[in-house]
Scaffold this motif. Sequence first.
Motif, PDB file in Angstrom:
ATOM      1  N   LEU A   1     -13.075 -59.579 -13.415  1.00 57.66           N
ATOM      2  CA  LEU A   1     -12.174 -60.251 -12.475  1.00 57.66           C
ATOM      3  C   LEU A   1     -11.260 -61.187 -13.256  1.00 57.66           C
ATOM      4  O   LEU A   1     -11.706 -61.830 -14.213  1.00 57.66           O
ATOM      5  N   TYR A   2     -10.004 -61.276 -12.832  1.00 55.56           N
ATOM      6  CA  TYR A   2      -9.040 -62.146 -13.526  1.00 55.56           C
ATOM      7  C   TYR A   2      -8.296 -63.006 -12.508  1.00 55.56           C
ATOM      8  O   TYR A   2      -8.002 -62.553 -11.393  1.00 55.56           O
ATOM      9  N   SER A   3      -7.949 -64.236 -12.940  1.00 56.99           N
ATOM     10  CA  SER A   3      -7.086 -65.082 -12.116  1.00 56.99           C
ATOM     11  C   SER A   3      -6.249 -65.950 -13.043  1.00 56.99           C
ATOM     12  O   SER A   3      -6.557 -66.091 -14.231  1.00 56.99           O
ATOM     13  N   GLY A   4      -5.180 -66.529 -12.488  1.00 52.79           N
ATOM     14  CA  GLY A   4      -4.273 -67.331 -13.310  1.00 52.79           C
ATOM     15  C   GLY A   4      -2.920 -66.664 -13.371  1.00 52.79           C
ATOM     16  O   GLY A   4      -2.461 -66.099 -12.364  1.00 52.79           O
ATOM     17  N   SER A   5      -2.281 -66.714 -14.527  1.00 51.37           N
ATOM     18  CA  SER A   5      -0.919 -66.203 -14.653  1.00 51.37           C
ATOM     19  C   SER A   5      -0.811 -64.723 -14.266  1.00 51.37           C
ATOM     20  O   SER A   5      -1.356 -63.851 -14.936  1.00 51.37           O
ATOM     21  N   ARG A   6      -0.088 -64.467 -13.181  1.00 45.63           N
ATOM     22  CA  ARG A   6       0.082 -63.075 -12.715  1.00 45.63           C
ATOM     23  C   ARG A   6       0.913 -62.274 -13.716  1.00 45.63           C
ATOM     24  O   ARG A   6       0.626 -61.110 -14.002  1.00 45.63           O
ATOM     25  N   ALA A   7       1.957 -62.927 -14.237  1.00 44.38           N
ATOM     26  CA  ALA A   7       2.838 -62.208 -15.165  1.00 44.38           C
ATOM     27  C   ALA A   7       2.064 -61.779 -16.406  1.00 44.38           C
ATOM     28  O   ALA A   7       2.210 -60.650 -16.888  1.00 44.38           O
ATOM     29  N   ALA A   8       1.232 -62.677 -16.919  1.00 48.97           N
ATOM     30  CA  ALA A   8       0.465 -62.340 -18.132  1.00 48.97           C
ATOM     31  C   ALA A   8      -0.554 -61.243 -17.817  1.00 48.97           C
ATOM     32  O   ALA A   8      -0.755 -60.322 -18.616  1.00 48.97           O
ATOM     33  N   PHE A   9      -1.186 -61.343 -16.647  1.00 49.25           N
ATOM     34  CA  PHE A   9      -2.155 -60.305 -16.287  1.00 49.25           C
ATOM     35  C   PHE A   9      -1.456 -58.946 -16.196  1.00 49.25           C
ATOM     36  O   PHE A   9      -1.926 -57.952 -16.733  1.00 49.25           O
ATOM     37  N   ASP A  10      -0.315 -58.921 -15.507  1.00 53.89           N
ATOM     38  CA  ASP A  10       0.403 -57.647 -15.342  1.00 53.89           C
ATOM     39  C   ASP A  10       0.807 -57.070 -16.698  1.00 53.89           C
ATOM     40  O   ASP A  10       0.738 -55.858 -16.914  1.00 53.89           O
ATOM     41  N   ARG A  11       1.232 -57.958 -17.606  1.00 54.61           N
ATOM     42  CA  ARG A  11       1.685 -57.504 -18.929  1.00 54.61           C
ATOM     43  C   ARG A  11       0.550 -56.789 -19.660  1.00 54.61           C
ATOM     44  O   ARG A  11       0.762 -55.787 -20.327  1.00 54.61           O
ATOM     45  N   TYR A  12      -0.662 -57.332 -19.552  1.00 53.08           N
ATOM     46  CA  TYR A  12      -1.753 -56.818 -20.383  1.00 53.08           C
ATOM     47  C   TYR A  12      -2.827 -56.052 -19.603  1.00 53.08           C
ATOM     48  O   TYR A  12      -3.819 -55.625 -20.197  1.00 53.08           O
ATOM     49  N   ALA A  13      -2.634 -55.872 -18.310  1.00 45.99           N
ATOM     50  CA  ALA A  13      -3.677 -55.190 -17.518  1.00 45.99           C
ATOM     51  C   ALA A  13      -4.100 -53.845 -18.119  1.00 45.99           C
ATOM     52  O   ALA A  13      -5.302 -53.561 -18.200  1.00 45.99           O
ATOM     53  N   PRO A  14      -3.146 -53.013 -18.557  1.00 50.33           N
ATOM     54  CA  PRO A  14      -3.591 -51.720 -19.097  1.00 50.33           C
ATOM     55  C   PRO A  14      -4.481 -51.871 -20.332  1.00 50.33           C
ATOM     56  O   PRO A  14      -5.360 -51.044 -20.559  1.00 50.33           O
ATOM     57  N   VAL A  15      -4.223 -52.909 -21.119  1.00 51.58           N
ATOM     58  CA  VAL A  15      -5.070 -53.134 -22.305  1.00 51.58           C
ATOM     59  C   VAL A  15      -6.441 -53.645 -21.849  1.00 51.58           C
ATOM     60  O   VAL A  15      -7.490 -53.208 -22.339  1.00 51.58           O
ATOM     61  N   LEU A  16      -6.428 -54.554 -20.870  1.00 49.56           N
ATOM     62  CA  LEU A  16      -7.691 -55.120 -20.377  1.00 49.56           C
ATOM     63  C   LEU A  16      -8.557 -54.058 -19.695  1.00 49.56           C
ATOM     64  O   LEU A  16      -9.790 -54.175 -19.665  1.00 49.56           O
ATOM     65  N   GLU A  17      -7.911 -53.003 -19.192  1.00 49.44           N
ATOM     66  CA  GLU A  17      -8.669 -51.920 -18.544  1.00 49.44           C
ATOM     67  C   GLU A  17      -9.632 -51.243 -19.509  1.00 49.44           C
ATOM     68  O   GLU A  17     -10.574 -50.566 -19.098  1.00 49.44           O
ATOM     69  N   VAL A  18      -9.400 -51.419 -20.803  1.00 55.10           N
ATOM     70  CA  VAL A  18     -10.304 -50.872 -21.816  1.00 55.10           C
ATOM     71  C   VAL A  18     -11.727 -51.419 -21.624  1.00 55.10           C
ATOM     72  O   VAL A  18     -12.716 -50.743 -21.901  1.00 55.10           O
ATOM     73  N   LEU A  19     -11.828 -52.633 -21.099  1.00 60.24           N
ATOM     74  CA  LEU A  19     -13.134 -53.287 -20.952  1.00 60.24           C
ATOM     75  C   LEU A  19     -13.865 -52.826 -19.694  1.00 60.24           C
ATOM     76  O   LEU A  19     -15.093 -52.939 -19.599  1.00 60.24           O
ATOM     77  N   GLY A  20     -13.102 -52.373 -18.720  1.00 58.72           N
ATOM     78  CA  GLY A  20     -13.666 -52.005 -17.416  1.00 58.72           C
ATOM     79  C   GLY A  20     -12.568 -52.189 -16.394  1.00 58.72           C
ATOM     80  O   GLY A  20     -11.462 -52.641 -16.736  1.00 58.72           O
ATOM     81  N   ALA A  21     -12.848 -51.873 -15.145  1.00 52.66           N
ATOM     82  CA  ALA A  21     -11.838 -52.062 -14.101  1.00 52.66           C
ATOM     83  C   ALA A  21     -11.361 -53.514 -14.139  1.00 52.66           C
ATOM     84  O   ALA A  21     -12.174 -54.439 -14.211  1.00 52.66           O
TER      85      ALA A  21
END
Length: 277
Positions: free
Chosen positions: A136-156
Amino acid sequence: MTDNNTPVPVSLIGLGAMGSALAAAFLKAGHRTTVWNRTAAKADDLVSNGAARAATVADAITASPLVIICVLDYPTLHDVLGGADDALEGRTVVNLTNGTPEQARATADKASGFDYVDGGIMAVPVMIGEPGSLVLYSGSRAAFDRYAPVLEVLGAAQYVGEDAGLASLYDLALLSAMYGQSAGVSHALALVGPEHSEALSALLPPWLSATAGLPASDADDSDSPSDMQAVAIANIADASASEGVHADLLGHLLVPLRELLRAADGDFSTLVDRVRG
Ligand SMILES: NC(=O)c1ccc[n+]([C@@H]2O[C@H](COP(=O)([O-])OP(=O)(O)OC[C@H]3O[C@@H](n4cnc5c(N)ncnc54)[C@H](OP(=O)(O)O)[C@@H]3O)[C@@H](O)[C@H]2O)c1
């Protein structure tokens, strides 16, 4: 936004059981991964699998635009990042250290010159990168959107809101449900004893699944009147005592829940409001 086929340099600070699993997942996905840990030897396996070892925290931060930190607790987080403020400029920091919503919000409020995303890992190390892993993530939406595909490596990767404390809040709420369920299951297995544990283990998953939504249900409370529930809870207590099963795991049920249910006329759906201060 980047996609998860585009390698993005990632730095991982903290290589305990969880941090090592996170770093291994990024490496496996082909991202250039730089690692730092207080006990440097814990990086050895990762380095032999292609990770770059940073000599200092500041070196780890400057190596990548995306910096993941996963250490024991928030005091450690601030200790480790203290002194590396200049290096943080322009980076995105994703903090996957377990903490309270207040700790996450205070850390986000102090973040200056870099994007801050807080996270809650709903997985154990062996699950990282596997189906069933959720972060689960919260905080900067722009930063999350930028890196979401990379973070998906860890899990949904599930974004829960701009308030940086929300990932921690949901994380702790889910953990409280897990601990309550684990305590109940352990008590149940102790109650039936080893002779019946296999049979009970087969009955538990469908039962837990069928009753999971109970507190939020709109079920007519006359279906489960409080007197009936008080008797059932008293029977659990009596049977447990006769079987020599200690009340430690379920002690919270035996008096407080019985009293709460009595006050609520047996209506589980009102318990949530009753326990909020
Ligand atoms: N393991 C899990 O199942 C799991 C699941 C979900 C979330 N998490 C969360 O992930 C985070 C890390 O957990 P973990 O399992 O990796 O714990 P861990 O194996 O105990 O590792 C703790 C990490 O914190 C570092 N650390 C502790 N004190 C430090 C200090 N004073 N200065 C610098 N570094 C320090 C350790 O460095 P050294 O190696 O030098 O000691 C290590 O990198 C925790 O917040 C935990 O709640 C863990």
